[in-house]
Structures are given as structure tokens and as C-alpha cells.
Design a protein around this motif. Structure first.
Motif, PDB file in Angstrom:
ATOM      1  N   ILE A  12      18.995  29.290 -23.279  1.00 50.22           N
ATOM      2  CA  ILE A  12      18.052  30.411 -23.384  1.00 50.22           C
ATOM      3  C   ILE A  12      16.738  30.046 -22.711  1.00 50.22           C
ATOM      4  O   ILE A  12      16.163  30.851 -21.946  1.00 50.22           O
ATOM      5  N   THR A  13      16.258  28.863 -22.958  1.00 49.47           N
ATOM      6  CA  THR A  13      15.012  28.403 -22.336  1.00 49.47           C
ATOM      7  C   THR A  13      15.146  28.386 -20.817  1.00 49.47           C
ATOM      8  O   THR A  13      14.263  28.853 -20.089  1.00 49.47           O
ATOM      9  N   PHE A  14      16.257  27.865 -20.349  1.00 42.47           N
ATOM     10  CA  PHE A  14      16.506  27.823 -18.912  1.00 42.47           C
ATOM     11  C   PHE A  14      16.532  29.232 -18.328  1.00 42.47           C
ATOM     12  O   PHE A  14      15.915  29.510 -17.297  1.00 42.47           O
ATOM     13  N   LEU A  15      17.234  30.135 -18.991  1.00 48.23           N
ATOM     14  CA  LEU A  15      17.335  31.516 -18.516  1.00 48.23           C
ATOM     15  C   LEU A  15      15.977  32.219 -18.531  1.00 48.23           C
ATOM     16  O   LEU A  15      15.658  32.983 -17.612  1.00 48.23           O
ATOM     17  N   GLN A  16      15.176  31.933 -19.536  1.00 48.97           N
ATOM     18  CA  GLN A  16      13.837  32.527 -19.591  1.00 48.97           C
ATOM     19  C   GLN A  16      12.984  32.048 -18.420  1.00 48.97           C
ATOM     20  O   GLN A  16      12.244  32.836 -17.822  1.00 48.97           O
ATOM     21  N   GLN A  17      13.114  30.783 -18.090  1.00 47.03           N
ATOM     22  CA  GLN A  17      12.372  30.244 -16.941  1.00 47.03           C
ATOM     23  C   GLN A  17      12.855  30.887 -15.640  1.00 47.03           C
ATOM     24  O   GLN A  17      12.057  31.224 -14.764  1.00 47.03           O
ATOM     25  N   GLU A  18      14.145  31.047 -15.524  1.00 48.16           N
ATOM     26  CA  GLU A  18      14.700  31.672 -14.326  1.00 48.16           C
ATOM     27  C   GLU A  18      14.244  33.128 -14.198  1.00 48.16           C
ATOM     28  O   GLU A  18      13.875  33.575 -13.120  1.00 48.16           O
ATOM     29  N   ILE A  19      14.273  33.838 -15.291  1.00 46.61           N
ATOM     30  CA  ILE A  19      13.827  35.236 -15.283  1.00 46.61           C
ATOM     31  C   ILE A  19      12.350  35.319 -14.901  1.00 46.61           C
ATOM     32  O   ILE A  19      11.952  36.180 -14.111  1.00 46.61           O
ATOM     33  N   SER A  20      11.560  34.430 -15.438  1.00 46.75           N
ATOM     34  CA  SER A  20      10.143  34.401 -15.111  1.00 46.75           C
ATOM     35  C   SER A  20       9.932  34.131 -13.621  1.00 46.75           C
ATOM     36  O   SER A  20       9.112  34.791 -12.967  1.00 46.75           O
ATOM     37  N   GLN A  21      10.665  33.199 -13.079  1.00 48.71           N
ATOM     38  CA  GLN A  21      10.567  32.872 -11.660  1.00 48.71           C
ATOM     39  C   GLN A  21      11.014  34.061 -10.799  1.00 48.71           C
ATOM     40  O   GLN A  21      10.365  34.406  -9.810  1.00 48.71           O
ATOM     41  N   ILE A  22      12.097  34.690 -11.174  1.00 47.72           N
ATOM     42  CA  ILE A  22      12.590  35.851 -10.436  1.00 47.72           C
ATOM     43  C   ILE A  22      11.571  36.989 -10.507  1.00 47.72           C
ATOM     44  O   ILE A  22      11.318  37.671  -9.509  1.00 47.72           O
ATOM     45  N   SER A  23      10.987  37.174 -11.651  1.00 44.16           N
ATOM     46  CA  SER A  23       9.987  38.220 -11.824  1.00 44.16           C
ATOM     47  C   SER A  23       8.778  37.979 -10.911  1.00 44.16           C
ATOM     48  O   SER A  23       8.268  38.909 -10.278  1.00 44.16           O
ATOM     49  N   LYS A  24       8.320  36.749 -10.851  1.00 50.05           N
ATOM     50  CA  LYS A  24       7.194  36.414  -9.975  1.00 50.05           C
ATOM     51  C   LYS A  24       7.551  36.666  -8.513  1.00 50.05           C
ATOM     52  O   LYS A  24       6.741  37.200  -7.744  1.00 50.05           O
ATOM     53  N   GLU A  25       8.740  36.288  -8.131  1.00 53.40           N
ATOM     54  CA  GLU A  25       9.183  36.495  -6.750  1.00 53.40           C
ATOM     55  C   GLU A  25       9.299  37.991  -6.435  1.00 53.40           C
ATOM     56  O   GLU A  25       8.901  38.447  -5.367  1.00 53.40           O
ATOM     57  N   LEU A  26       9.832  38.733  -7.366  1.00 54.50           N
ATOM     58  CA  LEU A  26       9.953  40.176  -7.190  1.00 54.50           C
ATOM     59  C   LEU A  26       8.579  40.822  -7.039  1.00 54.50           C
ATOM     60  O   LEU A  26       8.371  41.679  -6.174  1.00 54.50           O
ATOM     61  N   TYR A  27       7.642  40.415  -7.854  1.00 58.17           N
ATOM     62  CA  TYR A  27       6.272  40.928  -7.763  1.00 58.17           C
ATOM     63  C   TYR A  27       5.681  40.618  -6.390  1.00 58.17           C
ATOM     64  O   TYR A  27       5.079  41.483  -5.735  1.00 58.17           O
ATOM     65  N   SER A  28       5.873  39.404  -5.941  1.00 61.72           N
ATOM     66  CA  SER A  28       5.367  38.988  -4.634  1.00 61.72           C
ATOM     67  C   SER A  28       5.988  39.817  -3.510  1.00 61.72           C
ATOM     68  O   SER A  28       5.295  40.263  -2.585  1.00 61.72           O
ATOM     69  N   GLN A  29       7.270  40.033  -3.582  1.00 65.44           N
ATOM     70  CA  GLN A  29       7.960  40.819  -2.562  1.00 65.44           C
ATOM     71  C   GLN A  29       7.502  42.276  -2.584  1.00 65.44           C
ATOM     72  O   GLN A  29       7.305  42.882  -1.529  1.00 65.44           O
ATOM     73  N   GLN A  30       7.319  42.827  -3.757  1.00 66.10           N
ATOM     74  CA  GLN A  30       6.868  44.214  -3.856  1.00 66.10           C
ATOM     75  C   GLN A  30       5.470  44.360  -3.291  1.00 66.10           C
ATOM     76  O   GLN A  30       5.155  45.336  -2.610  1.00 66.10           O
ATOM     77  N   LYS A  31       4.633  43.388  -3.562  1.00 67.07           N
ATOM     78  CA  LYS A  31       3.278  43.395  -3.020  1.00 67.07           C
ATOM     79  C   LYS A  31       3.323  43.349  -1.491  1.00 67.07           C
ATOM     80  O   LYS A  31       2.616  44.104  -0.818  1.00 67.07           O
ATOM     81  N   GLU A  32       4.159  42.507  -0.950  1.00 63.18           N
ATOM     82  CA  GLU A  32       4.305  42.410   0.502  1.00 63.18           C
ATOM     83  C   GLU A  32       4.858  43.715   1.092  1.00 63.18           C
ATOM     84  O   GLU A  32       4.391  44.184   2.135  1.00 63.18           O
ATOM     85  N   ILE A  33       5.811  44.313   0.425  1.00 65.37           N
ATOM     86  CA  ILE A  33       6.368  45.591   0.881  1.00 65.37           C
ATOM     87  C   ILE A  33       5.278  46.657   0.932  1.00 65.37           C
ATOM     88  O   ILE A  33       5.169  47.404   1.901  1.00 65.37           O
ATOM     89  N   ASN A  34       4.454  46.714  -0.096  1.00 64.83           N
ATOM     90  CA  ASN A  34       3.371  47.688  -0.133  1.00 64.83           C
ATOM     91  C   ASN A  34       2.371  47.446   0.995  1.00 64.83           C
ATOM     92  O   ASN A  34       1.895  48.399   1.625  1.00 64.83           O
ATOM     93  N   GLU A  35       2.056  46.189   1.248  1.00 63.63           N
ATOM     94  CA  GLU A  35       1.147  45.861   2.342  1.00 63.63           C
ATOM     95  C   GLU A  35       1.748  46.272   3.684  1.00 63.63           C
ATOM     96  O   GLU A  35       1.052  46.816   4.552  1.00 63.63           O
ATOM     97  N   LEU A  36       3.024  46.019   3.856  1.00 65.56           N
ATOM     98  CA  LEU A  36       3.694  46.390   5.101  1.00 65.56           C
ATOM     99  C   LEU A  36       3.756  47.908   5.269  1.00 65.56           C
ATOM    100  O   LEU A  36       3.582  48.425   6.374  1.00 65.56           O
TER     101      LEU A  36
END
Length: 68
Positions: A12-36
Motif C-alpha cells: 500500500i505504501t509503495f502504491l501510494q508513492q507511485e500514485i503520488s509520483q504519477i499525479s505529479k507527472e500528470l500535473y506537469s504534463q497538463q501544465k505543459e499542454i496548457n502552455e503549448l
């Protein structure tokens, strides 16, 4: 049983860390998409402005000067 619970907690701890990392990456990508998207909008506006300027200049060149 205790070993199983510990293993599940680790997973569960591992999965929570993975979800958090994926969420951060998704946020970053969405921000880049909006800028583009904004950049594309700006470029489209510049192209339209340049196009109308070219058309305007062509119209001016086609007109006879007033002394004719």
C-alpha cells in the motif's frame, strides 16, 4: 498473519508513492499542454495578423496613385 499484514502495508505504501509520483507527472504534463495550447493560440493570432497585413499591403499596391 502478521507477516501478511506487514506485506500488504508495504505494498500500500509503495502504491501510494507511485500514485503520488504519477499525479505529479500528470500535473506537469497538463501544465505543459496548457502552455503549448496558449502558444499555438498566440501563433495563430500572429499568422492571422500577418495575413491581413499582407492582404492590406497588396490592396495598397494594386491601387493607382492619386495623380493618375
Amino acid at each position: 498473519m502478521e507477516n501478511l499484514v506487514k506485506k500488504l502495508e508495504e505494498q500500500i505504501t509503495f502504491l501510494q508513492q507511485e500514485i503520488s509520483q504519477i499525479s505529479k507527472e500528470l500535473y506537469s504534463q497538463q501544465k505543459e499542454i496548457n502552455e503549448l495550447k496558449n502558444e499555438i493560440k498566440n501563433l495563430n493570432k500572429r499568422i492571422k495578423d500577418m495575413d491581413s497585413e499582407i492582404v492590406s499591403n497588396i490592396d495598397k499596391e494594386d491601387k493607382k496613385p492619386p495623380h493618375y
